[in-house]
Design an enzyme around this catalytic site. Structure first.
Site, PDB file in Angstrom:
ATOM      1  N   LYS A   1     -38.939  51.222  22.057  1.00 28.17           N
ATOM      2  CA  LYS A   1     -38.552  50.158  21.144  1.00 28.17           C
ATOM      3  C   LYS A   1     -38.929  50.642  19.641  1.00 28.17           C
ATOM      4  CE  LYS A   1     -40.826  46.399  20.196  1.00 28.17           C
ATOM      5  NZ  LYS A   1     -41.149  45.967  18.673  1.00 28.17           N
ATOM      6  N   ASN A   2     -40.189  51.153  19.497  1.00 29.33           N
ATOM      7  CA  ASN A   2     -40.750  51.196  18.298  1.00 29.33           C
ATOM      8  C   ASN A   2     -40.620  52.714  17.640  1.00 29.33           C
ATOM      9  OD1 ASN A   2     -41.658  48.625  18.398  1.00 29.33           O
ATOM     10  ND2 ASN A   2     -43.877  49.269  18.689  1.00 29.33           N
TER      11      ASN A   2
ATOM     12  N   ARG B   1     -38.572  41.807  12.012  1.00 31.05           N
ATOM     13  CA  ARG B   1     -39.579  42.726  10.875  1.00 31.05           C
ATOM     14  C   ARG B   1     -38.962  44.053  10.706  1.00 31.05           C
ATOM     15  NH1 ARG B   1     -43.898  42.755   8.198  1.00 31.05           N
ATOM     16  NH2 ARG B   1     -44.774  44.704   8.097  1.00 31.05           N
TER      17      ARG B   1
ATOM     18  N   CYS C   1     -45.505  36.439  11.196  1.00 31.28           N
ATOM     19  CA  CYS C   1     -45.196  35.968  12.660  1.00 31.28           C
ATOM     20  C   CYS C   1     -46.454  35.506  13.406  1.00 31.28           C
ATOM     21  CB  CYS C   1     -44.624  37.120  13.437  1.00 31.28           C
ATOM     22  SG  CYS C   1     -45.481  38.730  13.510  1.00 31.28           S
TER      23      CYS C   1
ATOM     24  N   ARG D   1     -48.414  40.307   8.205  1.00 31.58           N
ATOM     25  CA  ARG D   1     -47.403  41.321   8.308  1.00 31.58           C
ATOM     26  C   ARG D   1     -46.876  41.785   6.444  1.00 31.58           C
ATOM     27  NH1 ARG D   1     -45.823  41.768  13.355  1.00 31.58           N
ATOM     28  NH2 ARG D   1     -45.165  43.896  12.930  1.00 31.58           N
ATOM     29  N   PRO D   2     -47.507  41.768   5.725  1.00 31.60           N
ATOM     30  CA  PRO D   2     -47.398  42.162   4.333  1.00 31.60           C
ATOM     31  C   PRO D   2     -46.476  43.647   4.318  1.00 31.60           C
ATOM     32  CG  PRO D   2     -49.323  42.549   4.585  1.00 31.60           C
ATOM     33  CD  PRO D   2     -49.190  41.983   5.805  1.00 31.60           C
ATOM     34  N   ILE D   3     -45.942  43.760   3.113  1.00 37.23           N
ATOM     35  CA  ILE D   3     -45.138  45.020   2.953  1.00 37.23           C
ATOM     36  C   ILE D   3     -45.713  45.707   1.575  1.00 37.23           C
ATOM     37  CG2 ILE D   3     -43.228  44.458   4.336  1.00 37.23           C
ATOM     38  CD1 ILE D   3     -41.563  44.036   1.773  1.00 37.23           C
ATOM     39  N   ASP D   4     -46.773  45.238   1.221  1.00 37.08           N
ATOM     40  CA  ASP D   4     -47.292  46.020  -0.095  1.00 37.08           C
ATOM     41  C   ASP D   4     -47.438  47.418  -0.079  1.00 37.08           C
ATOM     42  OD1 ASP D   4     -49.476  45.293   1.715  1.00 37.08           O
ATOM     43  OD2 ASP D   4     -50.788  46.032   0.481  1.00 37.08           O
ATOM     44  N   LEU D   5     -47.750  47.960   1.068  1.00 35.34           N
ATOM     45  CA  LEU D   5     -48.106  49.297   1.050  1.00 35.34           C
ATOM     46  C   LEU D   5     -46.642  50.158   0.983  1.00 35.34           C
ATOM     47  CD1 LEU D   5     -50.960  49.546   3.677  1.00 35.34           C
ATOM     48  CD2 LEU D   5     -50.939  49.944   1.026  1.00 35.34           C
TER      49      LEU D   5
ATOM     50  N   ASP E   1     -50.998  46.692  20.793  1.00 32.22           N
ATOM     51  CA  ASP E   1     -49.867  46.418  21.513  1.00 32.22           C
ATOM     52  C   ASP E   1     -49.884  46.266  22.963  1.00 32.22           C
ATOM     53  OD1 ASP E   1     -47.167  47.731  19.603  1.00 32.22           O
ATOM     54  OD2 ASP E   1     -48.429  46.031  19.238  1.00 32.22           O
TER      55      ASP E   1
ATOM     56  N   VAL F   1     -56.870  45.587  14.306  1.00 37.16           N
ATOM     57  CA  VAL F   1     -55.397  46.024  13.628  1.00 37.16           C
ATOM     58  C   VAL F   1     -54.648  44.701  12.835  1.00 37.16           C
ATOM     59  CG1 VAL F   1     -53.144  46.911  13.705  1.00 37.16           C
ATOM     60  CG2 VAL F   1     -54.879  47.832  15.041  1.00 37.16           C
TER      61      VAL F   1
ATOM     62  N   ARG G   1     -36.774  41.040  23.502  1.00 36.58           N
ATOM     63  CA  ARG G   1     -36.685  41.608  22.390  1.00 36.58           C
ATOM     64  C   ARG G   1     -37.363  43.135  22.515  1.00 36.58           C
ATOM     65  NH1 ARG G   1     -40.065  39.857  17.412  1.00 36.58           N
ATOM     66  NH2 ARG G   1     -39.212  42.007  16.922  1.00 36.58           N
TER      67      ARG G   1
END
Ligand code: EPZ
Length: 425
Positions: A22-23, A94, A118, A123-127, A312, A334, A405
């Site tokens: 999936k990933n 996401r 979630c 789960r930021p996206i600053d990077l 995970d 993590v 999912r």
């Protein structure tokens, strides 16, 4: 509301084939936006997240053909008709944010709703955005009339640069790598994530004509090219699904051969299972996991970015440790909130405590009892299935959309190994 019913099952035995990752498949599908030529992805897992990603690509104007029988997805983003991700789709997944890099590189603009947090964390996206800024993009956060947040990146041209990732973020590494593939000049990503899914994406991009070196290490060099062409690629096996079935063998004292698996992708899980007395051996096309002894010893776990122990697989391993003999400590480094499954496992008599946010203490030696529980996220759901296999009586798991999912044909796969598991409609 459908649920999954799991009854105490004997030792699981037999052979199970792991699906495509999936990933890995989600960034691969996003990368098809980088070219106006046709791409074909093979060994695609039959997952809800893949369906959402396919719909997302179509919302940008791509032609997508999913063949679930052949496990292939063909994508041709010949013309991009929109570079704004629709809110409902992004909220569902996401990984939609992975469309930003390709859209920005291909069209000079990308606008996505903020993916939001979630169950497992903010789960930021600053990077991701730090990377796009370094490549020359102007980033704006906006809110719509319903105060829903969006982030927009605009760049007339992307120019290579040096980016240091404060955290080894998988998604940020992937998004920046995709944007940099079409930037002018050299891009360096330092402290890059090293997951196998990143190597798979780099291999696909290089097949498309990109010039990427160092994927799988903490320093990735991307020499931008003017355009990318179509390519065919087969998704790597899902190492997290493989680890889940390895734990199924351990928790049921079973003997399972897991095929279509690369053992070097699950080294930390193999090492920790061996510390507990579980036999793990390479076979011609996978891994054989045998838990010969009734009571297996406990061990401590600390999750880390790859090649450390995968976050995970933390919920699934925690479940096994609840039944192993002796106490163990689990550190989750993590994500800041990835112990939501503890409350559910404690309904089954696991007796786990969380003395501080990222540390859990598992007393071990417990006989789990069936209960009505809730899947709080994808991997927590898988962990509750493992708990149900060994718990006395029956376990009913709700909110199983999380499980669908990320696990293809999970009922069929567990049933083929002897599990007493059914899905209610
Ligand atoms: C990917 O998520 C996976 N998802 C996750 O799998 C996996 O748990 C995670 O990597 C870590 O291995 C997919 O690949 C689709 P990150 P991602 O960015 O990319 C922080 C599953 O169950 N961070 O590596 O979103 C973040 O908050 C899912 O299959 C920032 O601070 O994870 C987290 O604490 C769950 N700023 C840490 O980094 C950023 O801009 C790792 O997140 C980005 C991330």
């Amino acid at each position: 509301m459908s649920t999954i019913l799991v009854k105490k099952s004997g030792s699981l035995r037999g052979e199970v084939e792991v699906s495509g990752s999936k990933n890995a498949v989600l960034p691969l599908l996003a990368a098809t936006l980088l070219t106006d030529e046709a791409c074909e992805i093979a060994d695609v897992p039959d997952l809800k997240d893949v369906d959402v990603m396919s719909k997302l690509l179509m919302s940008f104007g791509a032609v997508v053909e999913e063949d679930k029988g052949a496990k292939t997805v063909k994508v041709c983003a010949k013309t991009i008709t929109s570079n704004e991700a629709p809110c409902p789709l992004v909220k569902k997944m996401r990984a939609s944010v992975l469309a930003m890099g390709p859209l920005l590189a291909r069209t000079g603009r990308a606008k996505v709703p903020l993916p939001g947090g979630c169950a497992i964390g903010k789960r930021p996206i600053d990077l991701h955005l730090k990377g796009f800024r370094t490549l020359g993009a102007n980033i704006e956060s906006t809110e719509d009339e319903l105060n829903y947040g969006y982030v927009e990146a605009v760049a007339a041209k992307l120019t290579g640069g040096e980016i240091y990732l404060d955290t080894r973020s998988v998604g940020a590494t992937e998004n920046i790598m995709m944007a940099a593939a079409l930037a002018e000049g050299m891009t360096l990503i330092e402290n890059a994530a090293q997951e196998p899914e990143i190597v798979d994406l780099a291999n696909f991009l290089n097949k498309m004509g990109a010039k990427i070196k160092g994927a799988g290490t903490d320093m990735i060099k991307i020499e931008g090219v003017k355009r990318l062409h179509g390519a065919k690629h087969t998704v790597i096996p899902d190492r997290i699904e493989a680890g889940t079935f390895m734990l199924a063998a351990a928790i049921t004292n079973g003997d399972i051969t897991i095929t279509n698996t690369l053992s070097n992708h699950v080294k930390p899980v193999i090492a920790k299972l061996r510390e507990c007395g579980v036999s793990v051996d390479d076979t011609a096309n996978g891994i054989r996991v045998r838990a010969g002894r009734k009571f297996l010893t406990a061990t401590d776990i600390k999750t880390l970015p790859y090649p450390g122990f995968p976050t995970d697989i933390q919920p699934q391993f925690m479940t096994f440790l609840a039944t192993a003999s002796g106490p163990s400590v689990i550190w989750e480094t993590v994500f800041e909130n990835r112990f939501m499954h503890v409350k559910e496992l404690n309904k089954m008599n696991a007796g786990i405590t969380i003395p501080e946010g990222r540390k859990a203490i598992v007393p071990g030696g417990r006989s789990l009892k069936g209960a009505k529980v809730r899947a709080t996220d994808l991997r927590a759901g898988a962990a509750l299935i493992l708990a149900g296999l060994t718990a006395a009586g029956e376990t009913e798991i709700s909110d199983i959309y999380h499980i669908d999912r990320g696990y293809a044909k999970i009922i069929e796969k567990f049933s083929s190994l002897g599990a007493d598991i059914t899905r209610t409609v």
